[in-house]
Design a protein around this motif. Structure first.
Motif, mmCIF file in Angstrom:
data_model
loop_
_atom_site.group_PDB
_atom_site.id
_atom_site.type_symbol
_atom_site.label_atom_id
_atom_site.label_comp_id
_atom_site.label_asym_id
_atom_site.label_seq_id
_atom_site.Cartn_x
_atom_site.Cartn_y
_atom_site.Cartn_z
ATOM 1 N N GLY A 1 0.824 -1.206 0.000
ATOM 2 C CA GLY A 1 0.000 0.000 0.000
ATOM 3 C C GLY A 1 0.858 1.257 0.000
ATOM 4 O O GLY A 1 0.530 2.242 -0.683
ATOM 5 N N HIS A 2 1.945 1.208 0.742
ATOM 6 C CA HIS A 2 2.869 2.351 0.766
ATOM 7 C C HIS A 2 3.454 2.588 -0.622
ATOM 8 O O HIS A 2 3.512 3.734 -1.095
ATOM 9 N N LEU A 3 3.868 1.525 -1.276
ATOM 10 C CA LEU A 3 4.478 1.671 -2.600
ATOM 11 C C LEU A 3 3.471 2.209 -3.608
ATOM 12 O O LEU A 3 3.805 3.070 -4.437
ATOM 13 N N ASP A 4 2.250 1.726 -3.539
ATOM 14 C CA ASP A 4 1.229 2.196 -4.486
ATOM 15 C C ASP A 4 0.893 3.666 -4.276
ATOM 16 O O ASP A 4 0.394 4.336 -5.188
ATOM 17 N N GLY A 5 1.159 4.171 -3.057
ATOM 18 C CA GLY A 5 0.824 5.565 -2.771
ATOM 19 C C GLY A 5 1.944 6.544 -3.088
ATOM 20 O O GLY A 5 1.754 7.748 -2.926
ATOM 21 N N ILE A 6 3.115 6.060 -3.511
ATOM 22 C CA ILE A 6 4.236 6.955 -3.814
ATOM 23 C C ILE A 6 3.964 7.695 -5.122
ATOM 24 O O ILE A 6 3.729 7.081 -6.158
ATOM 25 N N ARG A 7 4.008 9.023 -5.057
ATOM 26 C CA ARG A 7 3.782 9.831 -6.261
ATOM 27 C C ARG A 7 4.794 10.980 -6.332
ATOM 28 O O ARG A 7 4.527 12.016 -6.907
ATOM 29 N N SER A 8 5.946 10.832 -5.738
ATOM 30 C CA SER A 8 6.873 11.970 -5.599
ATOM 31 C C SER A 8 8.046 11.890 -6.562
ATOM 32 O O SER A 8 9.000 12.659 -6.433
ATOM 33 N N GLY A 9 8.029 10.978 -7.495
ATOM 34 C CA GLY A 9 9.146 10.820 -8.408
ATOM 35 C C GLY A 9 10.260 9.947 -7.849
ATOM 36 O O GLY A 9 11.308 9.806 -8.479
ATOM 37 N N ARG A 10 10.057 9.380 -6.673
ATOM 38 C CA ARG A 10 11.057 8.501 -6.068
ATOM 39 C C ARG A 10 10.532 7.068 -6.015
ATOM 40 O O ARG A 10 10.832 6.313 -5.091
ATOM 41 N N GLU A 11 9.745 6.689 -7.023
ATOM 42 C CA GLU A 11 9.133 5.367 -7.028
ATOM 43 C C GLU A 11 10.169 4.255 -7.030
ATOM 44 O O GLU A 11 9.999 3.233 -6.364
ATOM 45 N N THR A 12 11.273 4.446 -7.770
ATOM 46 C CA THR A 12 12.284 3.381 -7.859
ATOM 47 C C THR A 12 12.943 3.140 -6.511
ATOM 48 O O THR A 12 13.119 1.986 -6.079
ATOM 49 N N ASP A 13 13.329 4.242 -5.824
ATOM 50 C CA ASP A 13 13.939 4.086 -4.504
ATOM 51 C C ASP A 13 12.977 3.396 -3.534
ATOM 52 O O ASP A 13 13.375 2.520 -2.749
ATOM 53 N N ALA A 14 11.723 3.798 -3.602
ATOM 54 C CA ALA A 14 10.720 3.189 -2.714
ATOM 55 C C ALA A 14 10.540 1.712 -3.045
ATOM 56 O O ALA A 14 10.406 0.867 -2.149
ATOM 57 N N ALA A 15 10.550 1.379 -4.347
ATOM 58 C CA ALA A 15 10.376 -0.014 -4.758
ATOM 59 C C ALA A 15 11.537 -0.872 -4.277
ATOM 60 O O ALA A 15 11.342 -2.019 -3.842
ATOM 61 N N ILE A 16 12.749 -0.332 -4.341
ATOM 62 C CA ILE A 16 13.925 -1.079 -3.852
ATOM 63 C C ILE A 16 13.791 -1.343 -2.360
ATOM 64 O O ILE A 16 14.054 -2.451 -1.873
ATOM 65 N N ASP A 17 13.369 -0.328 -1.629
ATOM 66 C CA ASP A 17 13.193 -0.481 -0.179
ATOM 67 C C ASP A 17 12.120 -1.528 0.128
ATOM 68 O O ASP A 17 12.302 -2.384 0.999
ATOM 69 N N VAL A 18 11.011 -1.484 -0.594
ATOM 70 C CA VAL A 18 9.933 -2.461 -0.381
ATOM 71 C C VAL A 18 10.401 -3.860 -0.736
ATOM 72 O O VAL A 18 10.106 -4.832 -0.032
ATOM 73 N N TRP A 19 11.154 -3.971 -1.830
ATOM 74 C CA TRP A 19 11.658 -5.290 -2.232
ATOM 75 C C TRP A 19 12.537 -5.884 -1.128
ATOM 76 O O TRP A 19 12.432 -7.074 -0.803
ATOM 77 N N ASN A 20 13.405 -5.049 -0.545
ATOM 78 C CA ASN A 20 14.274 -5.526 0.535
ATOM 79 C C ASN A 20 13.471 -5.951 1.761
ATOM 80 O O ASN A 20 13.770 -6.967 2.406
ATOM 81 N N ARG A 21 12.450 -5.181 2.066
ATOM 82 C CA ARG A 21 11.629 -5.520 3.234
ATOM 83 C C ARG A 21 10.799 -6.779 2.986
ATOM 84 O O ARG A 21 10.577 -7.579 3.904
ATOM 85 N N LEU A 22 10.339 -6.972 1.764
ATOM 86 C CA LEU A 22 9.639 -8.213 1.425
ATOM 87 C C LEU A 22 10.581 -9.412 1.561
ATOM 88 O O LEU A 22 10.159 -10.499 1.988
ATOM 89 N N SER A 23 11.835 -9.217 1.216
ATOM 90 C CA SER A 23 12.823 -10.287 1.390
ATOM 91 C C SER A 23 12.969 -10.649 2.859
ATOM 92 O O SER A 23 13.131 -11.835 3.206
#
Length: 328
Positions: free
Chosen positions: A229-251
Motif C-alpha cells: 500500500g505504501h508503494l502504491d501511494g508513492i507519487r513523488s518521483g522517487r518510485e524506484t527508490d521506494a520499490a527497492i526499499d519495499v523489495w528488501n523488506r519483502l525479502s
C-alpha cells in the motif's frame, strides 16, 4: 474429525495516552494514521480478507478442538464405566486367575449380555453380573455419538481393544464378574481415562501452537499489505527508490517465513505426545497423522499455510522487481 467455525475475535483500541496532549507512545502515530478515512476503508477491507485467509490453520484448529472435545467425552465415559463396575457385586467362579488362550469366538458370548432380557426361569447370578457389566459399557462408552461410527466394533471387540483382551476373555470364560475381573476392569478403565487426559493435554498444546503460528503469519501478512500500500501511494518521483526499499523488506518477510517453517519442522519432530506402543511405527509422525489424517486438506497445515504466504510474498517481489526494472 469434524470442523466447526472458529471463535469470534474482539478488537479493542487502547485508551492510555492515545488522546492525551502529550502522547509519546507508538499508539499515537498509529492512531493518527488509522483514523484517516482512506485508511479506515483500507483496514476494513483488509479485515474482510483476513477472515478469509489462513484457512489451513483455522481448519486445523477447529478440527483439534472438535477432537479434544470427543477425547474428553471418552475420558468421562471410561470414568463413569469404572465407577459403575466398582459398585457391582462379584460372584464366585472356578478361579480368579486371568485366563489365557481363550478362543476369540468365546468373546461373542458377552456381546448380547447388555440386552437386559431375562430368560425364562431366571438367570444364574453369573449371567446377572455379566449383563450389568455390559449394560454399563453400553450406557457409557458405547453411548457416545461418535464412538460406534468411528471404531465400528462390537461391544466385546471394543472392550478387548480398550481394556485388554484378557479382561474380555475373563468375562467370557467365567460367565460373570469375579473379584479379579472387577479389579482389572476398574483399574484399566481409569487407566484409559488417564490416557485420554494426556491426549487432551497434547491436543491443547497443538491448539496453542496453531494460534501462535497464525498470529505470526497474520503479522507478516499485515506488514506485506502495508508495504504494498505504501508503494502504491508513492507519487513523488522517487518510485524506484521506494520499490527497492519495499523489495528488501519483502525479502525480510520471506526470511521470517523460512524461520517459521524451520520452527514448525522442529515441533513436528518433537510432538507433545508419542505412542506408547509400536503400532504406529510405520508412520513418520503418528500424532499429527492422528489429528490431520481424517481432515480434508494438507497433512501438515501449518507448513502449507507458511508456504502459501511465502509464495504470495515471492509473487509480490516479482511484481516490485518489475517496477524497479522499469524505472517507475
Amino acid at each position: 474429525m469434524s470442523v466447526h467455525p472458529g471463535s469470534t475475535a474482539v478488537f479493542q483500541i487502547p485508551d492510555q495516552g492515545v488522546t492525551g496532549a502529550n502522547c509519546s507512545t507508538g499508539w499515537c502515530e498509529l492512531w493518527a494514521v488509522a483514523t484517516e478515512p482512506g485508511v479506515i476503508t483500507a483496514v476494513a477491507l483488509a479485515g474482510v480478507v483476513a477472515l478469509l485467509a489462513f484457512a489451513y490453520v483455522r481448519d486445523a484448529e477447529s478440527a483439534c478442538r472438535s477432537e479434544r472435545r470427543r477425547v474428553l467425552d471418552e475420558r468421562d465415559a471410561f470414568e463413569s464405566f469404572a465407577d459403575r463396575v466398582a459398585q457391582i457385586d462379584t460372584v464366585s467362579v472356578a478361579t480368579d486367575a486371568t485366563p489365557s488362550g481363550v478362543p476369540a469366538g468365546a468373546l461373542r458370548g458377552i456381546d448380547g449380555a447388555g440386552g437386559g432380557r431375562r430368560p425364562g426361569g431366571g438367570p444364574a447370578a453369573e449371567n446377572v453380573t455379566l449383563r450389568r457389566v455390559m449394560a454399563a459399557y453400553h450406557d457409557t462408552v458405547l453411548s457416545l455419538p461418535h464412538y460406534r461410527a468411528e471404531y465400528d466394533e462390537s461391544a466385546a471387540e471394543s472392550l478387548a481393544a480398550e481394556l485388554g483382551p484378557d479382561t474380555a476373555t475373563a468375562l467370557a470364560s467365567d460367565g460373570g464378574l469375579s473379584s479379579g475381573a472387577r479389579s482389572a476392569l476398574v483399574d484399566r478403565s481409569r487407566r484409559a481415562a488417564r490416557a485420554r487426559d494426556r491426549l487432551a493435554d497434547a491436543i491443547d498444546e497443538e491448539i496453542d501452537e496453531l494460534s501462535d503460528r497464525e498470529g505470526a503469519l497474520s503479522s507478516i501478512d499485515r506488514r506485506r499489505r502495508r508495504l504494498l500500500g505504501h508503494l502504491d501511494g508513492i507519487r513523488s518521483g522517487r518510485e524506484t527508490d521506494a520499490a527497492i526499499d519495499v523489495w528488501n523488506r519483502l525479502s525480510e518477510l520471506e526470511r521470517e517465513c523460512d524461520d517459521l517453517a524451520a520452527d514448525r519442522q522442529r515441533s513436528l519432530d518433537d510432538p507433545p505426545l508419542t505412542p506408547e506402543t509400536s503400532l504406529d511405527a510405520d508412520r513418520e509422525r503418528p500424532f499429527y497423522d492422528y489429528l490431520y489424517g481424517p481432515v480434508d486438506g494438507p497433512r501438515y497445515p501449518v507448513l502449507a499455510q507458511i508456504a502459501e504466504v511465502a509464495d504470495g510474498i515471492r509473487t509480490d517481489k516479482d511484481r516490485v522487481g518489475g517496477r524497479i526494472a522499469g524505472g517507475r
